[in-house]
Write a protein that holds these residues in place. Structure first.
Motif, PDB file in Angstrom:
ATOM      1  N   LEU A 113      30.821  -5.601  27.606  1.00  0.00           N
ATOM      2  CA  LEU A 113      30.665  -5.854  29.461  1.00  0.00           C
ATOM      3  C   LEU A 113      32.801  -5.793  30.344  1.00  0.00           C
ATOM      4  O   LEU A 113      33.453  -4.972  29.566  1.00  0.00           O
ATOM      5  N   PRO A 114      32.132  -4.826  31.477  1.00  0.00           N
ATOM      6  CA  PRO A 114      33.608  -4.690  32.805  1.00  0.00           C
ATOM      7  C   PRO A 114      34.014  -5.715  32.233  1.00  0.00           C
ATOM      8  O   PRO A 114      33.957  -6.913  32.498  1.00  0.00           O
ATOM      9  N   SER A 115      35.368  -5.653  32.676  1.00  0.00           N
ATOM     10  CA  SER A 115      36.603  -6.773  32.343  1.00  0.00           C
ATOM     11  C   SER A 115      36.785  -6.302  34.051  1.00  0.00           C
ATOM     12  O   SER A 115      37.150  -6.478  34.937  1.00  0.00           O
ATOM     13  N   LEU A 116      37.083  -8.607  34.239  1.00  0.00           N
ATOM     14  CA  LEU A 116      36.808  -8.840  35.777  1.00  0.00           C
ATOM     15  C   LEU A 116      38.305  -8.618  36.282  1.00  0.00           C
ATOM     16  O   LEU A 116      37.906  -8.528  37.516  1.00  0.00           O
ATOM     17  N   ASP A 117      39.528  -8.534  35.182  1.00  0.00           N
ATOM     18  CA  ASP A 117      40.168  -8.106  36.057  1.00  0.00           C
ATOM     19  C   ASP A 117      40.267  -6.940  36.488  1.00  0.00           C
ATOM     20  O   ASP A 117      41.238  -6.332  37.344  1.00  0.00           O
ATOM     21  N   ASP A 118      39.456  -5.965  36.574  1.00  0.00           N
ATOM     22  CA  ASP A 118      39.201  -4.915  36.357  1.00  0.00           C
ATOM     23  C   ASP A 118      38.946  -3.990  37.765  1.00  0.00           C
ATOM     24  O   ASP A 118      39.616  -3.670  38.884  1.00  0.00           O
TER      25      ASP A 118
ATOM     26  N   ASN B 132      33.838   0.227  34.637  1.00  0.00           N
ATOM     27  CA  ASN B 132      33.334   0.719  33.491  1.00  0.00           C
ATOM     28  C   ASN B 132      33.576  -0.574  32.721  1.00  0.00           C
ATOM     29  O   ASN B 132      34.381  -1.334  32.277  1.00  0.00           O
ATOM     30  N   ILE B 133      32.665  -0.303  31.579  1.00  0.00           N
ATOM     31  CA  ILE B 133      31.985  -1.278  30.696  1.00  0.00           C
ATOM     32  C   ILE B 133      33.132  -1.169  29.467  1.00  0.00           C
ATOM     33  O   ILE B 133      33.475   0.157  29.147  1.00  0.00           O
ATOM     34  N   GLN B 134      33.680  -1.635  28.400  1.00  0.00           N
ATOM     35  CA  GLN B 134      33.979  -1.983  27.246  1.00  0.00           C
ATOM     36  C   GLN B 134      33.143  -1.912  25.715  1.00  0.00           C
ATOM     37  O   GLN B 134      32.969  -4.057  25.743  1.00  0.00           O
ATOM     38  N   GLU B 135      33.314  -0.801  25.327  1.00  0.00           N
ATOM     39  CA  GLU B 135      33.182  -1.703  23.890  1.00  0.00           C
ATOM     40  C   GLU B 135      33.864  -2.397  23.375  1.00  0.00           C
ATOM     41  O   GLU B 135      32.922  -3.693  22.883  1.00  0.00           O
ATOM     42  N   GLU B 136      34.434  -2.644  23.142  1.00  0.00           N
ATOM     43  CA  GLU B 136      35.333  -3.903  22.496  1.00  0.00           C
ATOM     44  C   GLU B 136      35.642  -5.007  23.117  1.00  0.00           C
ATOM     45  O   GLU B 136      35.826  -5.925  22.571  1.00  0.00           O
ATOM     46  N   ASN B 137      34.580  -5.221  24.350  1.00  0.00           N
ATOM     47  CA  ASN B 137      34.250  -6.519  25.175  1.00  0.00           C
ATOM     48  C   ASN B 137      32.726  -6.531  25.311  1.00  0.00           C
ATOM     49  O   ASN B 137      32.521  -7.465  26.523  1.00  0.00           O
ATOM     50  N   GLU B 138      32.271  -6.197  23.605  1.00  0.00           N
ATOM     51  CA  GLU B 138      30.680  -6.665  24.075  1.00  0.00           C
ATOM     52  C   GLU B 138      30.368  -5.733  25.444  1.00  0.00           C
ATOM     53  O   GLU B 138      29.225  -6.186  25.422  1.00  0.00           O
TER      54      GLU B 138
ATOM     55  N   GLU C 210      26.423 -17.330  32.997  1.00  0.00           N
ATOM     56  CA  GLU C 210      26.681 -18.597  34.206  1.00  0.00           C
ATOM     57  C   GLU C 210      27.914 -17.823  34.387  1.00  0.00           C
ATOM     58  O   GLU C 210      28.929 -18.312  35.618  1.00  0.00           O
ATOM     59  N   LEU C 211      29.266 -17.849  33.212  1.00  0.00           N
ATOM     60  CA  LEU C 211      30.394 -18.182  33.693  1.00  0.00           C
ATOM     61  C   LEU C 211      30.784 -16.904  34.353  1.00  0.00           C
ATOM     62  O   LEU C 211      31.690 -17.068  35.623  1.00  0.00           O
ATOM     63  N   TYR C 212      31.073 -15.973  33.998  1.00  0.00           N
ATOM     64  CA  TYR C 212      31.251 -14.718  33.663  1.00  0.00           C
ATOM     65  C   TYR C 212      30.226 -14.397  35.718  1.00  0.00           C
ATOM     66  O   TYR C 212      31.633 -13.990  36.620  1.00  0.00           O
ATOM     67  N   LEU C 213      29.563 -14.680  35.458  1.00  0.00           N
ATOM     68  CA  LEU C 213      28.709 -14.388  37.147  1.00  0.00           C
ATOM     69  C   LEU C 213      29.214 -15.068  38.342  1.00  0.00           C
ATOM     70  O   LEU C 213      29.413 -14.722  39.281  1.00  0.00           O
ATOM     71  N   LYS C 214      29.861 -16.327  37.895  1.00  0.00           N
ATOM     72  CA  LYS C 214      30.580 -17.282  39.179  1.00  0.00           C
ATOM     73  C   LYS C 214      31.692 -16.323  39.740  1.00  0.00           C
ATOM     74  O   LYS C 214      31.492 -16.715  40.289  1.00  0.00           O
ATOM     75  N   GLU C 215      32.627 -15.975  38.408  1.00  0.00           N
ATOM     76  CA  GLU C 215      33.775 -15.133  38.459  1.00  0.00           C
ATOM     77  C   GLU C 215      32.908 -14.420  39.296  1.00  0.00           C
ATOM     78  O   GLU C 215      34.308 -14.297  40.794  1.00  0.00           O
TER      79      GLU C 215
END
Length: 375
Positions: A140-145, A132-138, A172-177
């Motif tokens: 974006l979904p959490s990578l920890d999730d 799930n995407i998160q409004e409070e995270n712009e 790019e950093l998000y995608l790499k993770e």
């Protein structure tokens, strides 16, 4: 095979022809054929002569060599044999999922997103977990999730970047993770990349440029403003492309010689078209920002210079959003996509990259309508 009704398309099929001010779509203001020619390095006479000389056979089955060469230029190290032409990005997404997903496979899908990425794997019998995407995270979904959802048998992670409907963007950093997480279990990552961000000096890489098991889909419908040319493509590694090549023979023969020619012309002149579209995105986004300052019942996480956005409308009962949108259309001629079509009541997709006059009048009429909710 049972599959859910396509929420957004079902809504648009019923209501879009009634719109006076269509601010629901997610394409950048569609071009006429004349505009395409004017932005291309070709005269109308040359264009007509090219079309008249076309033989009405099947043409190039997987897309012409010229088309494949132009698509390859959008990526870093892609070869023509890795590019398969499809019937829009919808055809590309269907092929990408159908070719790899089997009953009881585990799939993780960003949510909400383009509905194909969730309900096609479900229809094929996969076990689908929603990321799930998160409004409070712009938005974006959490990578920890994602780390909590990933399993040893995860077959595919489905995303679209930028996201439909919110316009959120994985950098790019998000995608790499994300790739690192996927690679830990050998999962594919399917990325629907139809929404190119218009951010100066920032290049968001394609998933196929970051990961051997990345699969990219795209088309001319959104960023390139040519939805009427029903051409898309899927790009993957050689092994996966060969799987898709076999299955594609059962779903389509070719896109058509006219569409292939027009698609190639658009891609050859993409810089001029993207310059035109960057201007529309940036100018229209400023119109929306100014409107938001004066509209107390609407808020928005500003999208990352892409052509879709997701407004929050403060009505007494968020679950009434679809009824509100129908009433808005009938009373003011303004078309939005209600957020319940994305399982997000209280929100609506605002396609702000329509033609400027339509946007300005549509927003004004939306505000006029919302005054009935003032306390």
């Amino acid at each position: 095979m049972q599959i859910a009704k396509f929420g957004v398309e079902d809504w648009l099929n019923v209501w879009e022809n009634d719109a006076v001010y269509d601010i629901a779509g997610s394409s950048i203001a569609s071009m006429t054929l004349e505009e395409i020619i004017d932005l291309s390095k070709i005269t109308k006479e040359e264009f007509t002569n090219e079309l008249f000389a076309k033989k009405m056979n099947y043409g190039w089955i997987e897309g012409s060599p010229e088309f494949k060469d132009e698509v390859c230029k959008l990526y870093k190290n892609i070869k023509p044999n890795q590019v398969l032409q499809t019937n829009g990005a919808t055809g590309a997404n269907f092929l990408a999922i159908f070719g790899l997903i089997e009953p009881n496979d585990h799939v993780i899908s960003m949510y909400p997103t383009y509905q194909q990425l969730v309900d096609i794997p479900r229809a094929l019998g996969a076990n689908v977990d929603l990321w799930n995407i998160q409004e409070e995270n712009e938005w974006l979904p959490s990578l920890d999730d994602l780390r909590k959802l990933i399993k040893p048998n995860t077959k595919m992670i489905c995303i679209n970047n930028a996201n439909n409907p919110t316009g959120s963007l994985m950098d790019e950093l998000y995608l790499k993770e994300l790739v690192e997480i996927a690679n830990s279990v050998g999962a594919y990552v399917l990325c629907d990349e139809v929404y190119k961000p218009f951010i100066k000096d920032i290049n968001i890489p394609s998933i196929v440029d970051l990961y051997d098991k990345g699969i990219a889909t795209n088309s001319l419908s959104k960023t390139y403003s040519v939805a009427g040319v029903r051409v898309g493509w899927v790009v993957a590694n050689d092994e996966v492309s060969n799987i898709y090549r076999k299955i594609r023979d059962y779903t389509m023969i070719c896109a058509g010689v006219f569409d292939d020619y027009l698609a190639t012309l658009v891609l050859k002149n993409k810089e001029a078209i993207l310059k035109r579209n960057e201007k529309i995105v940036l100018e229209n986004l400023e119109i929306v920002k100014e409107w938001l300052k004066k509209e107390p019942l609407v808020s928005l996480k500003i999208p990352n210079n892409v052509s879709t956005s997701f407004i929050k409308i403060n009505i007494p009962n968020p679950n009434d959003i679809e009824d509100m949108c129908i009433d808005l259309l009938k009373e003011k001629g303004v078309l939005l996509v209600p957020g319940n079509r994305f399982d997000m009541p209280g929100y609506a997709r605002l396609g702000y990259c329509t033609h400027k006059e339509t946007l300005e009048k549509g927003l004004a009429e939306l505000s006029n309508y919302l005054r009935k909710y003032d306390k």
